[in-house]
Design an enzyme around this catalytic site. Structure first.
Site, PDB file in Angstrom:
ATOM      1  N   HIS A   1      25.378 -37.986 -34.181  1.00 21.48           N
ATOM      2  CA  HIS A   1      25.147 -37.904 -32.596  1.00 21.48           C
ATOM      3  C   HIS A   1      25.607 -36.479 -32.183  1.00 21.48           C
ATOM      4  CE1 HIS A   1      24.129 -42.480 -33.420  1.00 21.48           C
ATOM      5  NE2 HIS A   1      22.813 -41.625 -33.922  1.00 21.48           N
TER       6      HIS A   1
HETATM    7  C1  LIG Z   1      21.723 -38.696 -40.709  1.00 17.74           C
HETATM    8  C2  LIG Z   1      21.879 -39.053 -40.423  1.00 17.74           C
HETATM    9  C3  LIG Z   1      20.727 -39.766 -39.248  1.00 17.74           C
HETATM   10  C4  LIG Z   1      21.033 -40.140 -38.155  1.00 17.74           C
HETATM   11  N1  LIG Z   1      20.606 -41.453 -37.699  1.00 17.74           N
HETATM   12  C5  LIG Z   1      19.733 -41.380 -36.351  1.00 17.74           C
HETATM   13  C6  LIG Z   1      19.319 -42.611 -35.790  1.00 17.74           C
HETATM   14  O1  LIG Z   1      19.286 -43.927 -36.973  1.00 17.74           O
HETATM   15  N2  LIG Z   1      18.814 -43.055 -34.666  1.00 17.74           N
HETATM   16  C7  LIG Z   1      18.602 -41.403 -33.708  1.00 17.74           C
HETATM   17  O2  LIG Z   1      18.565 -42.129 -33.258  1.00 17.74           O
HETATM   18  N3  LIG Z   1      19.749 -41.063 -34.089  1.00 17.74           N
HETATM   19  C8  LIG Z   1      19.874 -40.218 -35.635  1.00 17.74           C
HETATM   20  N4  LIG Z   1      20.623 -39.271 -35.607  1.00 17.74           N
HETATM   21  C9  LIG Z   1      20.544 -38.140 -34.986  1.00 17.74           C
HETATM   22  C10 LIG Z   1      19.317 -37.461 -34.514  1.00 17.74           C
HETATM   23  O3  LIG Z   1      18.249 -37.034 -35.258  1.00 17.74           O
HETATM   24  C11 LIG Z   1      19.799 -35.885 -33.953  1.00 17.74           C
HETATM   25  O4  LIG Z   1      20.531 -36.079 -32.700  1.00 17.74           O
HETATM   26  C12 LIG Z   1      18.208 -35.170 -33.346  1.00 17.74           C
HETATM   27  O5  LIG Z   1      17.638 -35.418 -34.529  1.00 17.74           O
HETATM   28  C13 LIG Z   1      18.586 -34.384 -32.717  1.00 17.74           C
HETATM   29  O6  LIG Z   1      17.242 -33.391 -32.764  1.00 17.74           O
HETATM   30  P1  LIG Z   1      17.242 -31.525 -32.298  1.00 17.74           P
HETATM   31  O7  LIG Z   1      16.306 -31.401 -32.177  1.00 17.74           O
HETATM   32  O8  LIG Z   1      18.414 -31.663 -30.879  1.00 17.74           O
HETATM   33  O9  LIG Z   1      17.892 -31.333 -33.381  1.00 17.74           O
HETATM   34  P2  LIG Z   1      17.222 -30.958 -34.748  1.00 17.74           P
HETATM   35  O10 LIG Z   1      16.429 -32.261 -34.988  1.00 17.74           O
HETATM   36  O11 LIG Z   1      18.359 -31.198 -35.819  1.00 17.74           O
HETATM   37  O12 LIG Z   1      16.671 -29.657 -35.045  1.00 17.74           O
HETATM   38  C14 LIG Z   1      16.971 -28.319 -35.014  1.00 17.74           C
HETATM   39  C15 LIG Z   1      16.422 -27.780 -35.661  1.00 17.74           C
HETATM   40  O13 LIG Z   1      16.398 -26.153 -35.902  1.00 17.74           O
HETATM   41  C16 LIG Z   1      16.138 -25.451 -36.712  1.00 17.74           C
HETATM   42  N5  LIG Z   1      17.014 -24.541 -36.732  1.00 17.74           N
HETATM   43  C17 LIG Z   1      17.986 -24.560 -37.539  1.00 17.74           C
HETATM   44  N6  LIG Z   1      18.509 -23.321 -36.992  1.00 17.74           N
HETATM   45  C18 LIG Z   1      17.618 -22.280 -37.260  1.00 17.74           C
HETATM   46  C19 LIG Z   1      17.555 -20.609 -36.820  1.00 17.74           C
HETATM   47  N7  LIG Z   1      18.650 -19.988 -36.615  1.00 17.74           N
HETATM   48  N8  LIG Z   1      16.042 -20.632 -37.057  1.00 17.74           N
HETATM   49  C20 LIG Z   1      15.097 -21.326 -37.486  1.00 17.74           C
HETATM   50  N9  LIG Z   1      15.566 -23.349 -37.238  1.00 17.74           N
HETATM   51  C21 LIG Z   1      16.477 -23.116 -37.251  1.00 17.74           C
HETATM   52  C22 LIG Z   1      16.995 -26.462 -38.164  1.00 17.74           C
HETATM   53  O14 LIG Z   1      16.524 -26.681 -39.477  1.00 17.74           O
HETATM   54  C23 LIG Z   1      16.183 -28.120 -37.046  1.00 17.74           C
HETATM   55  O15 LIG Z   1      14.827 -28.370 -38.555  1.00 17.74           O
HETATM   56  C24 LIG Z   1      20.853 -39.285 -37.464  1.00 17.74           C
HETATM   57  C25 LIG Z   1      21.083 -38.196 -37.444  1.00 17.74           C
HETATM   58  C26 LIG Z   1      21.307 -37.457 -38.677  1.00 17.74           C
HETATM   59  C27 LIG Z   1      21.689 -36.143 -39.255  1.00 17.74           C
END
Ligand SMILES: Cc1cc2nc3c(=O)[nH]c(=O)nc-3n(C[C@H](O)[C@H](O)[C@H](O)COP(=O)(O)OP(=O)(O)OC[C@H]3O[C@@H](n4cnc5c(N)ncnc54)[C@H](O)[C@@H]3O)c2cc1C
Length: 548
Positions: free
Chosen positions: A481
């Protein structure tokens, strides 16, 4: 969707097609008025592992779809480097996560409002955005939406029978039974809600982006790693430098650039673009565009430890260890989209106060109907134990430890140094101990003692606080998280973005992802990230209307 070659100019450029980025792409392209470019470093989420909920185990250590980051050695955790998976695929971490859907406590968002000085982040204000994104199983419209894109289902109908023993144990001990963690209150034990739609993972990629791909004004480029945001002399973000395969190009944004690369990569990209602490940037040899010392600071995470048990009743271990059973489950899934493969492993649990005087739950528990060993070499998938077993896992809801994540090289392909600085406050140590005692108390209840025959890890020989803490330090891990590394706040001194998610001192640039959380929410972070993206889309579109 146009796929190639891209034009050079768009109204909005979104960096990162994760939980937040996919929602922004859909909302900003919906009217057809604006052109939107969505850039994602990873590939598509078409493989069946992304659809089948139990595909989770196949994506956990999969370098094709996962950044597979590690923390720096954690001083309070025996100097271990903890594994922090992050999705590197369309859908981001939301495409590889465990699908638990928890908004958090109302107080979490009151704290956001206090940190930003903006009541727009208070619970009453964000609740409509949670409802907007939900297609929720629970028809109670006071707390839930039914017209949204993300399906939220309950594991009640499909959960493994052994979970009933956990629920009965909590009942027996007099804890509050909570039929709806996303309803009137968070506290209590119960069954988790999940992002699963009729047996299929419902990520923001599937629910928001997929249907929008046909729009002519939306271009999605996968395998496209953004290396820098270009800021002009008037301190306006105007373009991004991106490499797709072997082709590098610069794409220009007429209106705004929206950074959605997540809590690890968003601060790194800001630093590579010259936005960050001036001294740190100079050390790396990066010209300072905007001195913003909070970039990469205030990183938070939930730290989790599991206790493992042998049982005298069947659990999910047996079917997962038998090839014949696996084939049966596979067939059941393919034909009917149900059975164990259609569920999350985190089926029951809850939010507990370990002292009645506490105003908020301080502990989250997970009771899973299986036990397994997480491989340390990262080469094989999670393996269930060869006997019936369950596990109980514990995490503090509101940790106070804060760390940092910073770029360590000008080479954009080099991972940043991720230091969540786990267990660095007395409060977090107290919660780790209180949570460990809570697990033992629940396991000792007559109801669970009927089915549990042995604590295999850590073992009941471990009894003192000192031993429990030692175990926690040696065995705890991230529960993935990560957030807070580009936090929202009031000024440049305390934050990276303002309450409208605009980077302080740079025009045309917002951060929209988990990195802007002023404080981690009390539960799992995907639901609040998706809510944040829904609200961000409104803020961006309203700002556009006001400007025209
Ligand atoms: C294994 C795992 C289990 C989890 N389980 C849960 C759960 O059960 N319930 C829950 O609520 N949360 C869970 N989480 C947490 C939740 O999924 C995350 O908090 C949430 O997805 C984060 O969203 P975000 O949009 O901030 O980032 P992300 O969804 O991580 O998106 C970031 C994106 O940016 C892309 N990116 C990064 N750098 C670059 C770049 N330089 N150029 C182009 N693209 C780039 C990445 O590839 C990625 O696709 C879990 C996370 C993980 C990893």
């Amino acid at each position: 969707m146009i796929n190639d070659p891209p034009q050079a100019e768009y109204d909005y450029i979104i960096i990162g097609a994760g939980s937040a980025g996919c929602i922004l792409a859909e909302r900003l392209s919906a009217s057809g008025e604006f052109t939107v470019l969505l850039l994602e470093a990873g590939g598509t989420d078409n493989h069946p592992w992304f659809k089948m909920p139990m595909g989770y185990g196949k994506l956990y250590y999969n370098p094709r779809y996962n950044w597979m980051y590690y923390t720096t050695p954690q001083v309070q955790l025996d100097h271990r480097n903890l594994y922090v998976p992050r999705g590197k695929v369309r859908g981001g971490s939301g495409a590889i996560n465990a699908m638990i859907y928890v908004r958090g406590a109302a107080q979490d968002f009151e704290d956001w409002a206090t940190a930003t000085g903006d009541s727009g982040w208070a619970y009453d204000s964000v609740l409509p955005y949670f409802k907007k994104l939900e297609n929720h199983w629970n028809p109670n419209t006071q707390w839930h939406g039914q017209a949204g894109k993300i399906h939220v289902s309950s594991l009640r109908s499909g959960m493994h029978p052994v979970c009933n023993s956990f629920l009965a144990a909590c009942r027996e001990l007099g804890y509050h039974e909570n039929a709806d963690f996303n309803g009137a209150q968070l506290e209590g034990f119960g069954v988790y809600d999940v992002n699963i739609d009729k047996g299929i993972r419902d990520s923001s990629s599937r629910a928001y982006l997929q249907p929008a791909l046909k729009r002519a004004n939306l271009m999605v480029l996968t395998h496209s790693l953004v290396q820098q945001i270009v800021v002009d002399e008037q301190k306006r973000a105007i373009a991004v430098k991106v490499t797709t395969g072997r082709t590098s190009r610069t794409c220009t944004a007429r209106k705004e650039i929206l950074l959605c690369a997540g809590a690890v990569d968003s601060p790194k990209l800001l630093e590579l673009s010259g936005i960050g602490d001036g001294a740190h940037l100079q050390n790396l040899g990066i010209p300072v565009v905007k001195h913003l010392p909070q970039v990469g600071e205030r990183l938070q995470d939930h730290l989790c430890a599991s206790y493992y048990y042998k049982t005298n009743v069947p659990t999910l271990n047996e079917p997962f260890n038998s090839l014949i059973q696996q084939a049966k489950m596979g067939l059941q899934y393919v034909l009917f989209k149900n059975g164990p493969l259609a569920l999350s492993v985190n089926q029951t649990g809850g939010f507990f106060k370990t002292q009645p005087s506490l105003s908020q739950p301080n502990i989250q528990l997970y009771f899973n109907p299986l036990s397994y060993t997480i491989p340390k070499d990262g080469k094989v998938a999670i393996k269930t134990d060869p006997y019936p077993g369950v596990l109980l896992a514990v995490a503090a809801c509101r940790p106070t430890s804060r760390g940092r994540v910073h770029a360590v090289s000008t080479d954009h392909t080099v991972a940043p140094a991720i230091n969540p600085n786990y267990l660095s406050t007395d409060k977090d140590i107290e919660d780790a101990l209180a949570g460990s005692h809570l697990m033992r108390q629940i396991v000792a209840s007559p109801r669970l003692q009927q089915v549990i025959t042995e604590e295999t890890i850590p073992s009941t020989q471990m009894q003192t606080d000192e031993q429990m803490l030692e175990f926690f330090r040696a065995n705890s891990g991230s529960i993935y998280h990560l957030c807070g590394s580009c936090a929202m706040g009031k000024t440049e001194a305390d934050s990276v973005v303002d309450s409208q998610l605009r980077v302080h001192g740079v025009q045309g640039l917002r951060v929209v992802d988990a990195s802007v959380f002023p404080n981690v929410t009390s539960g799992n972070t995907n639901a609040p990230v998706m809510m944040l993206a829904e609200r961000a889309a409104d803020l961006i579109l309203k700002a556009r209307t006001a400007a025209s």
